[in-house]
Write an enzyme that holds these catalytic residues in place. Sequence first.
Site, PDB file in Angstrom:
ATOM      1  N   LYS A  62      42.730  53.731  39.662  1.00  0.00           N
ATOM      2  CA  LYS A  62      42.608  54.863  40.701  1.00  0.00           C
ATOM      3  C   LYS A  62      43.882  55.305  40.967  1.00  0.00           C
ATOM      4  CE  LYS A  62      39.804  56.592  43.713  1.00  0.00           C
ATOM      5  NZ  LYS A  62      38.688  57.490  43.338  1.00  0.00           N
ATOM      6  N   ASP A  83      30.908  41.824  37.139  1.00  0.00           N
ATOM      7  CA  ASP A  83      29.570  41.492  37.861  1.00  0.00           C
ATOM      8  C   ASP A  83      28.521  42.438  37.810  1.00  0.00           C
ATOM      9  OD1 ASP A  83      30.579  39.052  38.705  1.00  0.00           O
ATOM     10  OD2 ASP A  83      29.884  39.233  40.676  1.00  0.00           O
ATOM     11  N   ASP A 114      36.825  42.392  38.748  1.00  0.00           N
ATOM     12  CA  ASP A 114      35.814  41.464  39.480  1.00  0.00           C
ATOM     13  C   ASP A 114      34.506  41.941  39.737  1.00  0.00           C
ATOM     14  OD1 ASP A 114      34.895  39.194  40.616  1.00  0.00           O
ATOM     15  OD2 ASP A 114      35.875  39.527  42.659  1.00  0.00           O
ATOM     16  N   TYR A 117      44.201  40.550  44.857  1.00  0.00           N
ATOM     17  CA  TYR A 117      44.089  38.879  45.005  1.00  0.00           C
ATOM     18  C   TYR A 117      45.454  38.280  44.880  1.00  0.00           C
ATOM     19  CZ  TYR A 117      39.068  39.923  44.248  1.00  0.00           C
ATOM     20  OH  TYR A 117      37.660  40.509  44.371  1.00  0.00           O
TER      21      TYR A 117
HETATM   22 MG    MG Z   1      33.010  37.404  40.998  1.00  0.00          MG
END
Ligand code: MG
Length: 333
Positions: free
Chosen positions: A172, A233, A229, A124
Site C-alpha cells: 500500500k 486466511d 495474515d 506485528y
Molecule cells: Mg491468521
Amino acid sequence: MNYKICLLPGDGIGPEVIASARDVLTALPLQWDFIECGIGYREYQRSGSPLPDSTIRQIRRADAALFGAVTTPPNIPNYFSPVVRMRQSLDLYANLRPIRSIPHPASRAGIDLLIVRENTEGLYAGIERMEDDGNRAVTERVITRKGSERIVRKALDMARQTGRKTVHVVHKANVLRQTCGLFRAVALEIAKDYPDITMNEMLVDTCAMELVRAPEQFEVIVTTNLFGDILSDEACMFVGGLGVAASGNFGADAAVFEPVHGSAPALAGTGKANPTAAILASAMLLDHLGEKGQAIRLRNAVESCIADGQATPDLGGVLTTSQMTQQVIQRLI
Ligand code: MG
Ligand code: NAI
C-alpha cells in the site's frame, strides 16, 4: 539416513492431527526419528512455561518440526503466546501458505497459489504503547531492508523451484509511503536478479478484491506481515477452508510446518477433526527435506481420498480422524 523430526502436538485437536501426520509419514519408505516436545497451555500447566527452552533447542537440532495447535488460555498474567515466541526465537521470517484447489464442491477450480508472508516485522513487530493517559494507542510498523530482501528472495526462489513465472508484490505504498515504499522498492530491485520471473505489483485492497474475483490469476504473492495474515486466511476459503489449509515457517536454521487451524477445543476428543491440514503440512515438510517424490505421492493420496468422499464431516463425509488417515495411507501407492 534417518530424518530427525520434532513433533509439537500442543493442545485440543493438535495431538490428534499430529498423530495422523506421524502415521502417514511412518507409512512412507523413509526412516524417521520423532522427538515429541511440549508447547501450549497443557505444557504451561505441566512445566510453568508454554514454550520451554528445551523445546526451542530440539526444534533447532531437528531437520524440521511439525506443530499441531495451541489453546490461548483466558487472562494469565505471565503467559505469552508460544507461537509468536517460537517465530521470534527461531527467526522464522517466512510463512508460506500454498492455496491449491482440491477435488471437492467446496473448492473453486484452477487455483495453485503460494502466499509468502513476512513473519517477523511490520505491524506485528510488537512495538505498541498507550499515550495521552490511555486515550491514544500507537503501534509502530517496522519494515527493514534486510527483512524485505530475504522474504522477497524466498518468494522468487520458491517461484523458480516450483516452475512458476510470476510473483505479485502486494503493498500500500501510495499511502504507507515509507514502510510499504521501502518494501516495494526492495522487491522491484531484487527482482532484477531473477530475469526468468516477472514481478508484478498490486495494492493490497485491489488484491483482496482480485482474489475473490479471479484467484487463478495469481501464482505467488509476497507481502508484509499483517497483509499476508489477512490475505492468506481469505484465500484458504476458496479451496476447502481450515480443515485442509497447511503452512510452513522458515528461518535460516529451522523450519516448522503446521496446519493453519487452531486447537478447535469443541472438536477435541470427538474424532471429527479433519487430519488433512496436518497431513498436507507433512507434504510441505517432505518438500523441505528434498523428498519431492514422496511429497507428490502424499498429495495425490489425499486428493484421491477427498475425491472419493472418504472424509471427515467438515467436508461432508462420515469418517473419523483416524479412519480418514487410514484411507490416505491405503492410497499411498
Ligand atoms: Mg491468521
Ligand atoms: P480454530 O481454527 O480452532 O477453529 C475455527 C473453526 O474451524 C471451528 O469451528 C473449528 O471447529 C473448525 N476447525 C478447525 N480445525 C478443524 C479441523 N481440523 N477439522 C474440522 N474443523 C476444524 O479457531 P478458533 O476457534 O478461533 O480458536 C480455538 C483456539 O485455537 C483458541 O484458543 C485460539 O487462540 C487457538 N488458535 C491457535 C492457533 C495456532 O496454534 N496456530 C491458530 C488459531 C487459533
